[in-house]
Design an enzyme around this catalytic site. Structure first.
Site, PDB file in Angstrom:
ATOM      1  N   HIS A 136       0.812  -1.213   0.000  1.00 54.65           N
ATOM      2  CA  HIS A 136       0.000   0.000   0.000  1.00 54.65           C
ATOM      3  C   HIS A 136       0.848   1.268   0.000  1.00 54.65           C
ATOM      4  CE1 HIS A 136      -3.822   1.822  -0.147  1.00 54.65           C
ATOM      5  NE2 HIS A 136      -4.478   0.938   0.571  1.00 54.65           N
TER       6      HIS A 136
ATOM      7  N   ASP B 156      -9.430  -8.630 -19.775  1.00 56.85           N
ATOM      8  CA  ASP B 156      -9.376  -9.841 -20.596  1.00 56.85           C
ATOM      9  C   ASP B 156      -7.909 -10.151 -20.854  1.00 56.85           C
ATOM     10  OD1 ASP B 156      -9.394 -11.767 -22.558  1.00 56.85           O
ATOM     11  OD2 ASP B 156     -10.915 -10.791 -23.799  1.00 56.85           O
TER      12      ASP B 156
END
Length: 473
Positions: free
Chosen positions: A177, A413
């Protein structure tokens, strides 16, 4: 490291460290106050459930993903580095991102007997199963740091895990993070999926913006920023074993359902019931997301059975890309969000209706002020650094929302079909934490992963008013 490791229903087939094909020169990126504040919380963990490749053997698909993972690391080369700590005289430390090119971790796993329906077939998230699909569980961002004293480097900043199910593939990533926020995370994954898909034929490039790797600092900010700890470990709080139990549900709101909530909220804002606030509300338009979150806030207050006088806060994150001068609207790598808090009483949130609750969220976003929320808070933070701890982020009556429905989840995709679902890893799970995603099918649909105490979550699922807007899984 070949060989199979069994972790419950998921078996790790191989682990490897993947490096960019053309390592960049070793450089140092100093971390901003926004980055440093999050060094004490868990990694960002998100993953997408993909259909099983029909025309590509499982290992071939994994090799395609590993190859494109290496190439995208060349663009996001800081993610192949490590955090480094400089312990200074006077009892302070500085933490920087060293672009060493040491690599990110890539895991290939299999889950025999597990199907897509095991993950998505119920409102309740099967937490243990989903957690096993993610790498670097249980780490905080500081675990990627080591002092310049010759000790071995520690955890990677980034890891990916590709798990083959019986009828699907789950692609997950865990990102430190301190290295980036949700926008950075999905920028990386979007670029990775573009490169994987295009590597099957055609130009091996991505349509996404190039990453902007230079961090943004206030002119008055010291660089690097000192933290008031003799050692970085002193800043870390490890979770205790007796943490209260939590459960998660994944709720989907169709585009039509979201439109109805939005219309209802706006109608209530403009109604005579709100006549006492008519002068300030006549020009307001409640957004789709504000309507959904207002609906959630009211429902969670009911599910928790809060007393009408109980204070409740909604914590929203406001993105600063394109809002704050000097931070690019697209491509900025790092953390660039500020928390915005809306406080009321449970009685007002529940009793005054959806329009009123959504209006409070609307006003909070509209009141964003660069000087007050960004510049003043950053200057104050440098003088008195306050690190984030999961135990402090939300109170027992609070709700907080992370992520964004604008992140491109269903465009990922990798070369054999778009995702059918998205799920979060086990990191940063809090009572009242909600993660928002774009809903499947587009058309303005929204999805929420809601984390609550089990009894409250059960009451939320049994709440007819809340569930009337939810689409069955």
């Amino acid at each position: 490291m070949p060989g199979s490791t069994d972790t419950g229903r998921v078996q790790v087939i191989s682990r490897r460290v993947i490096k960019p094909p053309a390592p960049a020169p070793e450089t140092t990126i100093h971390l901003t106050p926004w980055d440093l504040r999050l060094i004490t919380i868990d990694y960002i963990q998100k993953g997408v459930l993909l259909p099983k490749p029909k025309h590509e053997h499982g290992q071939a698909a994994v090799d395609r993903l590993a190859s494109s993972f290496a190439r995208v690391l060349a663009l996001f080369h800081p993610f192949a580095g490590r955090l480094a700590v400089d312990e200074r005289a006077g009892g302070t430390v500085t933490v920087s991102l060293r672009c060493t090119g040491e690599g990110a971790e890539f895991i290939h796993a299999a889950a025999p007997g597990v199907t897509a329906a095991d993950i998505t077939g119920d409102l309740y998230v099967p937490s243990e199963l989903v957690a096993s699909l993610f790498p670097l569980n249980g780490l905080v961002s500081a675990d990627a740091a080591s002092a310049d004293d010759g000790e071995p480097r520690r955890s990677p900043l980034l890891a990916a895990q590709v798990t083959e199910l019986d009828d699907a593939v789950f692609v997950a990533a865990s990102l430190n993070h301190a290295a980036g926020d949700g926008t950075t995370f999905w920028h990386f994954v979007n670029t990775w999926s573009d490169m994987s898909r295009r590597s099957g034929g055609g130009d091996d490039t991505s349509e996404r913006p190039l990453p902007v790797l230079e961090r943004w600092f206030l002119d008055t900010c010291p660089v690097p920023v000192p933290l008031p700890f003799a050692k970085l470990e002193h800043a870390v709080r490890r979770p205790e074993n007796h943490q209260p139990p939590l459960q998660e549900c994944f709720f989907h709101f169709s585009g039509e359902s979201v439109k109805k909530l939005k219309a209802r909220a706006n109608a209530e804002v403009r109604s005579t019931v709100m006549s006492g606030e008519a002068d300030t509300a006549t020009d307001v338009t409640i957004s789709s997301l504000q309507a959904v979150l207002g609906h959630l806030w009211r429902s969670v207050c009911r599910a928790r059975r809060l007393e009408p006088s109980q204070k409740t806060t909604y914590v929203l994150l406001i993105g600063c890309r394109g809002r704050v001068k000097g931070i690019p609207a697209a491509g900025y790598v790092g953390n660039a969000v500020v928390p915005c808090k809306v406080t009321s009483t449970a009685g007002e949130v529940v009793g005054k209706g959806l329009g009123w609750a959504a209006l409070q969220l609307n006003r909070a976003v509209a009141s964003f002020d660069e000087a007050a929320l960004v510049r003043e808070s950053l200057e104050r933070w440098v003088r008195d650094p306050r690190l984030a701890y999961n135990t402090d982020l939300l109170g027992a009556a609070d709700v907080g929302t992370g992520s964004s429905p604008r992140f491109d989840v269903y465009g990922n995709d990798f070369g054999w079909g778009k995702p059918v679902a998205v799920r979060c890893g086990p990191g940063n799970k809090l009572d009242g934490k909600t993660t928002v995603f774009e809903g499947r099918g587009g058309g303005g649909a929204v999805a929420l992963e809601v984390c609550l105490a089990p009894d409250a979550l059960a009451r939320l699922v049994a709440d007819d008013e809340f569930m009337h807007a939810v689409t069955a899984p």
